[in-house]
Design an enzyme around this catalytic site. Structure first.
Site, mmCIF file in Angstrom:
data_model
loop_
_atom_site.group_PDB
_atom_site.id
_atom_site.type_symbol
_atom_site.label_atom_id
_atom_site.label_comp_id
_atom_site.label_asym_id
_atom_site.label_seq_id
_atom_site.Cartn_x
_atom_site.Cartn_y
_atom_site.Cartn_z
ATOM 1 N N ASP A 85 0.851 -1.192 0.000
ATOM 2 C CA ASP A 85 0.000 0.000 0.000
ATOM 3 C C ASP A 85 0.890 1.247 0.000
ATOM 4 O O ASP A 85 1.846 1.336 0.787
ATOM 5 C CB ASP A 85 -0.855 -0.055 1.287
ATOM 6 C CG ASP A 85 -1.870 1.047 1.372
ATOM 7 O OD1 ASP A 85 -2.378 1.472 0.318
ATOM 8 O OD2 ASP A 85 -2.191 1.468 2.509
ATOM 9 N N GLU A 144 -1.898 5.866 -8.860
ATOM 10 C CA GLU A 144 -2.754 6.935 -8.312
ATOM 11 C C GLU A 144 -2.614 8.206 -9.133
ATOM 12 O O GLU A 144 -1.515 8.607 -9.498
ATOM 13 C CB GLU A 144 -2.357 7.205 -6.863
ATOM 14 C CG GLU A 144 -3.112 8.368 -6.250
ATOM 15 C CD GLU A 144 -2.773 8.561 -4.774
ATOM 16 O OE1 GLU A 144 -2.690 7.551 -4.038
ATOM 17 O OE2 GLU A 144 -2.603 9.724 -4.370
ATOM 18 N N ASP A 242 -7.939 1.285 7.084
ATOM 19 C CA ASP A 242 -6.855 1.206 8.063
ATOM 20 C C ASP A 242 -7.299 1.781 9.408
ATOM 21 O O ASP A 242 -7.357 1.079 10.423
ATOM 22 C CB ASP A 242 -5.628 1.971 7.522
ATOM 23 C CG ASP A 242 -4.412 1.794 8.416
ATOM 24 O OD1 ASP A 242 -4.520 1.135 9.462
ATOM 25 O OD2 ASP A 242 -3.335 2.315 8.075
#
Ligand code: G3H
Ligand code: ZN
Length: 306
Positions: A85, A144, A242
Protein backbone atom coordinates in the site's frame (compact mmCIF):
# COMPACT_ATOMS: atom_id res chain seq x y z
CA UNK A 1 6.03 -23.11 -0.18
CA UNK A 2 3.61 -20.57 -1.64
CA UNK A 3 -0.03 -20.92 -0.65
CA UNK A 4 -2.35 -21.98 -3.46
CA UNK A 5 -4.78 -19.32 -2.26
CA UNK A 6 -2.43 -16.44 -3.15
CA UNK A 7 -3.62 -14.52 -6.19
CA UNK A 8 -2.83 -11.20 -7.87
CA UNK A 9 -5.35 -8.56 -6.77
CA UNK A 10 -6.40 -8.06 -10.40
CA UNK A 11 -8.35 -11.33 -10.18
CA UNK A 12 -10.22 -10.20 -7.10
CA UNK A 13 -11.08 -6.67 -8.19
CA UNK A 14 -12.18 -7.79 -11.63
CA UNK A 15 -14.52 -10.40 -10.17
CA UNK A 16 -15.84 -7.71 -7.82
CA UNK A 17 -16.39 -5.33 -10.72
CA UNK A 18 -18.27 -7.95 -12.70
CA UNK A 19 -20.55 -8.71 -9.75
CA UNK A 20 -21.00 -5.18 -8.36
CA UNK A 21 -19.24 -5.44 -5.02
CA UNK A 22 -15.86 -4.27 -3.67
CA UNK A 23 -13.02 -6.13 -2.02
CA UNK A 24 -11.79 -4.60 1.22
CA UNK A 25 -8.06 -3.99 1.49
CA UNK A 26 -7.05 -3.99 5.13
CA UNK A 27 -3.76 -2.79 6.61
CA UNK A 28 -1.69 -5.15 8.75
CA UNK A 29 1.11 -3.84 10.98
CA UNK A 30 1.81 -6.85 13.18
CA UNK A 31 0.79 -10.44 13.89
CA UNK A 32 -2.49 -9.57 15.61
CA UNK A 33 -3.77 -7.22 12.91
CA UNK A 34 -2.92 -9.83 10.28
CA UNK A 35 -4.67 -12.56 12.29
CA UNK A 36 -7.76 -10.38 12.72
CA UNK A 37 -7.88 -9.64 8.98
CA UNK A 38 -7.62 -13.33 8.01
CA UNK A 39 -10.11 -14.37 10.72
CA UNK A 40 -12.71 -11.90 9.43
CA UNK A 41 -12.25 -13.04 5.81
CA UNK A 42 -12.57 -16.70 6.79
CA UNK A 43 -15.62 -16.04 8.90
CA UNK A 44 -17.33 -13.98 6.18
CA UNK A 45 -16.14 -16.24 3.35
CA UNK A 46 -14.79 -13.13 1.65
CA UNK A 47 -11.99 -12.69 -0.86
CA UNK A 48 -9.24 -10.66 0.80
CA UNK A 49 -6.65 -8.04 0.04
CA UNK A 50 -4.28 -7.68 2.97
CA UNK A 51 -1.87 -4.81 2.67
CA UNK A 52 1.28 -3.45 4.25
CA UNK A 53 2.17 0.18 3.84
CA UNK A 54 5.75 1.35 3.43
CA UNK A 55 5.43 3.55 6.53
CA UNK A 56 5.30 0.31 8.57
CA UNK A 57 9.08 0.40 8.15
CA UNK A 58 9.22 3.08 10.86
CA UNK A 59 7.79 0.48 13.28
CA UNK A 60 9.23 -2.85 12.23
CA UNK A 61 10.84 -4.67 9.33
CA UNK A 62 8.12 -5.31 6.72
CA UNK A 63 9.72 -8.72 6.04
CA UNK A 64 8.65 -9.82 9.54
CA UNK A 65 5.03 -8.76 9.00
CA UNK A 66 5.13 -10.39 5.56
CA UNK A 67 6.34 -13.67 7.09
CA UNK A 68 3.29 -13.74 9.36
CA UNK A 69 0.96 -12.91 6.46
CA UNK A 70 2.38 -15.64 4.22
CA UNK A 71 2.16 -18.13 7.09
CA UNK A 72 -1.51 -17.26 7.60
CA UNK A 73 -2.08 -17.51 3.84
CA UNK A 74 -0.82 -21.11 3.99
CA UNK A 75 -3.90 -22.05 6.02
CA UNK A 76 -6.34 -19.77 4.19
CA UNK A 77 -9.41 -21.19 2.48
CA UNK A 78 -10.30 -17.87 0.82
CA UNK A 79 -8.37 -16.27 -2.08
CA UNK A 80 -5.94 -13.65 -0.85
CA UNK A 81 -3.83 -10.96 -2.49
CA UNK A 82 -0.90 -9.57 -0.52
CA UNK A 83 -0.50 -5.92 -1.48
CA UNK A 84 1.99 -3.10 -0.96
CA UNK A 85 0.00 0.00 0.00
CA UNK A 86 1.35 3.45 -0.95
CA UNK A 87 4.75 2.37 -2.26
CA UNK A 88 6.53 5.63 -2.96
CA UNK A 89 9.60 4.65 -4.91
CA UNK A 90 10.79 2.03 -7.37
CA UNK A 91 13.26 0.76 -4.74
CA UNK A 92 10.50 0.15 -2.18
CA UNK A 93 8.39 -1.68 -4.74
CA UNK A 94 11.35 -3.94 -5.56
CA UNK A 95 11.82 -4.75 -1.87
CA UNK A 96 8.17 -5.88 -1.59
CA UNK A 97 8.28 -7.81 -4.87
CA UNK A 98 11.22 -9.72 -3.45
CA UNK A 99 9.07 -10.75 -0.48
CA UNK A 100 6.54 -12.33 -2.84
CA UNK A 101 3.78 -9.72 -2.73
CA UNK A 102 1.19 -10.45 -5.42
CA UNK A 103 0.13 -6.83 -5.84
CA UNK A 104 1.74 -3.40 -5.46
CA UNK A 105 0.63 0.19 -5.37
CA UNK A 106 2.97 2.81 -6.72
CA UNK A 107 1.84 6.09 -5.23
CA UNK A 108 3.46 8.37 -7.76
CA UNK A 109 1.36 11.37 -6.75
CA UNK A 110 3.72 12.20 -3.88
CA UNK A 111 7.48 12.11 -3.54
CA UNK A 112 9.23 9.73 -1.15
CA UNK A 113 8.69 12.08 1.80
CA UNK A 114 4.94 11.45 1.44
CA UNK A 115 4.24 15.19 1.37
CA UNK A 116 5.74 16.91 -1.67
CA UNK A 117 3.66 16.39 -4.83
CA UNK A 118 5.35 14.75 -7.82
CA UNK A 119 4.78 16.34 -11.20
CA UNK A 120 2.55 14.51 -13.68
CA UNK A 121 5.64 13.52 -15.70
CA UNK A 122 7.41 12.17 -12.62
CA UNK A 123 4.31 10.14 -11.69
CA UNK A 124 4.18 8.66 -15.22
CA UNK A 125 7.88 7.81 -15.16
CA UNK A 126 7.92 5.98 -11.83
CA UNK A 127 4.63 4.17 -12.59
CA UNK A 128 6.02 2.91 -15.93
CA UNK A 129 9.13 1.54 -14.22
CA UNK A 130 6.98 -0.33 -11.73
CA UNK A 131 4.75 -1.76 -14.46
CA UNK A 132 7.84 -3.06 -16.29
CA UNK A 133 9.14 -4.81 -13.16
CA UNK A 134 5.87 -6.12 -11.75
CA UNK A 135 4.19 -7.36 -14.89
CA UNK A 136 6.94 -9.83 -15.75
CA UNK A 137 6.24 -11.44 -12.34
CA UNK A 138 2.46 -11.56 -12.81
CA UNK A 139 2.02 -9.01 -10.03
CA UNK A 140 -0.91 -6.57 -10.18
CA UNK A 141 -0.29 -2.82 -10.13
CA UNK A 142 -2.35 -0.01 -8.61
CA UNK A 143 -1.41 3.58 -9.45
CA UNK A 144 -2.75 6.93 -8.31
CA UNK A 145 -3.71 10.13 -10.05
CA UNK A 146 -5.11 13.20 -8.36
CA UNK A 147 -4.33 14.04 -4.81
CA UNK A 148 -6.00 12.01 -2.09
CA UNK A 149 -6.93 13.99 0.98
CA UNK A 150 -4.41 13.70 3.77
CA UNK A 151 -5.00 13.84 7.51
CA UNK A 152 -6.28 17.29 8.48
CA UNK A 153 -7.25 18.35 4.96
CA UNK A 154 -10.59 19.06 3.32
CA UNK A 155 -10.76 16.40 0.62
CA UNK A 156 -13.89 17.54 -1.18
CA UNK A 157 -12.18 20.07 -3.45
CA UNK A 158 -9.28 18.32 -5.23
CA UNK A 159 -10.97 15.59 -7.24
CA UNK A 160 -9.43 13.39 -9.94
CA UNK A 161 -10.17 14.88 -13.36
CA UNK A 162 -11.50 12.33 -15.90
CA UNK A 163 -9.47 13.83 -18.79
CA UNK A 164 -6.24 13.75 -16.82
CA UNK A 165 -6.95 10.21 -15.56
CA UNK A 166 -7.62 8.95 -19.10
CA UNK A 167 -4.38 10.53 -20.36
CA UNK A 168 -2.46 9.06 -17.40
CA UNK A 169 -3.74 5.53 -18.03
CA UNK A 170 -2.65 5.86 -21.67
CA UNK A 171 0.73 7.47 -20.90
CA UNK A 172 1.83 4.85 -18.39
CA UNK A 173 1.13 1.80 -20.55
CA UNK A 174 4.32 -0.07 -21.45
CA UNK A 175 4.00 -1.98 -24.75
CA UNK A 176 0.24 -1.98 -24.33
CA UNK A 177 0.43 -3.26 -20.74
CA UNK A 178 -0.94 -0.90 -18.14
CA UNK A 179 -2.19 -0.79 -14.57
CA UNK A 180 -4.88 -3.05 -13.12
CA UNK A 181 -6.66 -0.48 -10.95
CA UNK A 182 -6.51 3.22 -10.24
CA UNK A 183 -6.75 5.11 -6.94
CA UNK A 184 -8.80 8.26 -7.44
CA UNK A 185 -9.69 11.31 -5.36
CA UNK A 186 -13.46 11.58 -4.96
CA UNK A 187 -13.84 13.27 -1.59
CA UNK A 188 -12.40 10.72 0.84
CA UNK A 189 -9.30 11.31 2.89
CA UNK A 190 -7.01 9.30 5.12
CA UNK A 191 -7.93 9.16 8.80
CA UNK A 192 -11.08 10.40 10.47
CA UNK A 193 -13.27 13.11 8.93
CA UNK A 194 -14.27 16.26 10.73
CA UNK A 195 -17.99 16.57 10.00
CA UNK A 196 -19.84 14.79 7.22
CA UNK A 197 -17.69 14.11 4.15
CA UNK A 198 -18.88 14.97 0.66
CA UNK A 199 -18.37 11.81 -1.39
CA UNK A 200 -18.74 12.32 -5.13
CA UNK A 201 -20.14 9.07 -6.48
CA UNK A 202 -21.10 11.00 -9.63
CA UNK A 203 -17.37 11.50 -10.22
CA UNK A 204 -16.75 7.79 -9.55
CA UNK A 205 -19.29 6.92 -12.26
CA UNK A 206 -17.74 9.40 -14.72
CA UNK A 207 -14.27 7.95 -14.10
CA UNK A 208 -15.46 4.36 -14.26
CA UNK A 209 -17.28 4.91 -17.59
CA UNK A 210 -14.34 6.77 -19.07
CA UNK A 211 -11.52 4.47 -17.91
CA UNK A 212 -13.32 1.13 -17.94
CA UNK A 213 -11.14 -0.24 -15.13
CA UNK A 214 -11.51 -1.05 -11.43
CA UNK A 215 -11.23 2.03 -9.21
CA UNK A 216 -9.86 2.19 -5.67
CA UNK A 217 -11.23 4.16 -2.73
CA UNK A 218 -8.58 5.22 -0.25
CA UNK A 219 -9.50 6.58 3.16
CA UNK A 220 -12.49 4.25 3.54
CA UNK A 221 -12.80 4.88 7.29
CA UNK A 222 -15.58 7.23 8.29
CA UNK A 223 -17.32 7.25 4.92
CA UNK A 224 -21.05 6.83 5.71
CA UNK A 225 -22.38 3.39 4.74
CA UNK A 226 -24.80 4.84 2.21
CA UNK A 227 -21.99 6.74 0.44
CA UNK A 228 -19.87 3.57 0.39
CA UNK A 229 -22.71 1.63 -1.25
CA UNK A 230 -23.26 4.36 -3.86
CA UNK A 231 -19.54 4.58 -4.65
CA UNK A 232 -19.34 0.80 -5.11
CA UNK A 233 -22.38 0.87 -7.35
CA UNK A 234 -20.66 3.62 -9.38
CA UNK A 235 -17.45 1.63 -9.87
CA UNK A 236 -15.28 1.39 -6.75
CA UNK A 237 -13.95 -2.19 -6.60
CA UNK A 238 -11.35 -1.95 -3.82
CA UNK A 239 -11.90 -0.05 -0.58
CA UNK A 240 -8.95 0.61 1.73
CA UNK A 241 -9.51 0.44 5.47
CA UNK A 242 -6.85 1.21 8.06
CA UNK A 243 -8.01 3.74 10.67
CA UNK A 244 -11.17 1.76 11.52
CA UNK A 245 -8.96 -1.14 12.60
CA UNK A 246 -6.88 1.19 14.78
CA UNK A 247 -10.03 2.64 16.36
CA UNK A 248 -11.38 -0.86 17.17
CA UNK A 249 -8.00 -1.79 18.68
CA UNK A 250 -7.82 1.36 20.80
CA UNK A 251 -11.32 1.12 22.25
CA UNK A 252 -10.90 -2.56 23.08
CA UNK A 253 -7.50 -1.91 24.67
CA UNK A 254 -8.91 0.90 26.81
CA UNK A 255 -11.77 -1.35 27.99
CA UNK A 256 -9.52 -4.28 28.75
CA UNK A 257 -7.02 -2.16 30.69
CA UNK A 258 -9.87 -0.61 32.69
CA UNK A 259 -11.20 -4.07 33.56
CA UNK A 260 -7.72 -5.30 34.36
CA UNK A 261 -7.09 -2.37 36.71
CA UNK A 262 -10.21 -3.34 38.69
CA UNK A 263 -9.03 -6.95 38.90
CA UNK A 264 -5.62 -5.82 40.13
CA UNK A 265 -7.20 -3.55 42.74
CA UNK A 266 -9.31 -6.49 43.97
CA UNK A 267 -6.22 -8.72 44.08
CA UNK A 268 -4.31 -6.04 46.01
CA UNK A 269 -7.17 -5.65 48.49
CA UNK A 270 -7.35 -9.42 49.00
CA UNK A 271 -3.60 -9.59 49.55
CA UNK A 272 -3.14 -11.69 46.42
CA UNK A 273 -0.40 -11.21 43.82
CA UNK A 274 -1.20 -9.58 40.48
CA UNK A 275 -1.00 -11.79 37.42
CA UNK A 276 0.33 -10.02 34.35
CA UNK A 277 -0.51 -11.68 31.04
CA UNK A 278 0.11 -10.01 27.67
CA UNK A 279 -2.13 -12.56 25.96
CA UNK A 280 -5.10 -11.71 28.15
CA UNK A 281 -4.73 -8.03 27.29
CA UNK A 282 -4.16 -8.40 23.55
CA UNK A 283 -6.69 -11.14 22.67
CA UNK A 284 -9.80 -8.95 23.15
CA UNK A 285 -8.27 -6.25 20.91
CA UNK A 286 -7.80 -8.87 18.19
CA UNK A 287 -11.44 -9.95 18.54
CA UNK A 288 -12.62 -6.34 18.28
CA UNK A 289 -10.54 -5.76 15.14
CA UNK A 290 -11.94 -8.96 13.59
CA UNK A 291 -15.49 -7.73 14.22
CA UNK A 292 -14.80 -4.27 12.72
CA UNK A 293 -13.25 -5.82 9.60
CA UNK A 294 -16.05 -8.37 9.17
CA UNK A 295 -18.59 -5.55 9.32
CA UNK A 296 -16.83 -3.80 6.44
CA UNK A 297 -16.75 -7.00 4.38
CA UNK A 298 -20.52 -7.26 4.73
CA UNK A 299 -20.94 -3.58 3.81
CA UNK A 300 -18.73 -3.91 0.72
CA UNK A 301 -20.70 -6.98 -0.43
CA UNK A 302 -17.60 -9.19 -0.62
CA UNK A 303 -18.90 -11.47 2.16
CA UNK A 304 -19.99 -14.81 0.72
CA UNK A 305 -18.03 -14.31 -2.51
CA UNK A 306 -14.97 -16.45 -1.73
O1 G3H B 1 -4.17 3.19 2.16
C1 G3H B 1 -4.85 3.04 3.16
C2 G3H B 1 -6.11 3.72 3.31
O2 G3H B 1 -6.41 4.58 2.32
C3 G3H B 1 -6.78 3.74 4.61
O3 G3H B 1 -7.53 4.88 4.92
O4 G3H B 1 -7.07 4.99 7.35
O5 G3H B 1 -8.90 6.30 6.32
O6 G3H B 1 -9.10 3.85 6.52
P1 G3H B 1 -8.19 5.01 6.37
ZN1 ZN C 1 -4.45 5.19 1.21
Amino acid sequence: MRSKMLVPSKELVEAARADGYAVGAFNAVNMETAQAIFAAAEREKSPLIIQVTQTTMAYTEPEDVAAVIFSLAERATIPVAVHLDHGRSFGIVMRFLKMGFTSVMIDGSLQEDGKTPRTYEENVEVTRRVIEAAKSLGVSVEAEIGRLGQIGEDASTALTEPDEAAKFVKDIAVDGVGIDMLAVAIGTRHGLFKGKPIIRSDRVKELSDRLDMPLVMHGGTGVPDEDVRKAIEAGMCKVNIDTQIRVAFYHALRDVVEKQEKEYAAADAAGETRRYDIRKIIAPTRDAMTEAIAEKMRLFGSAGNA
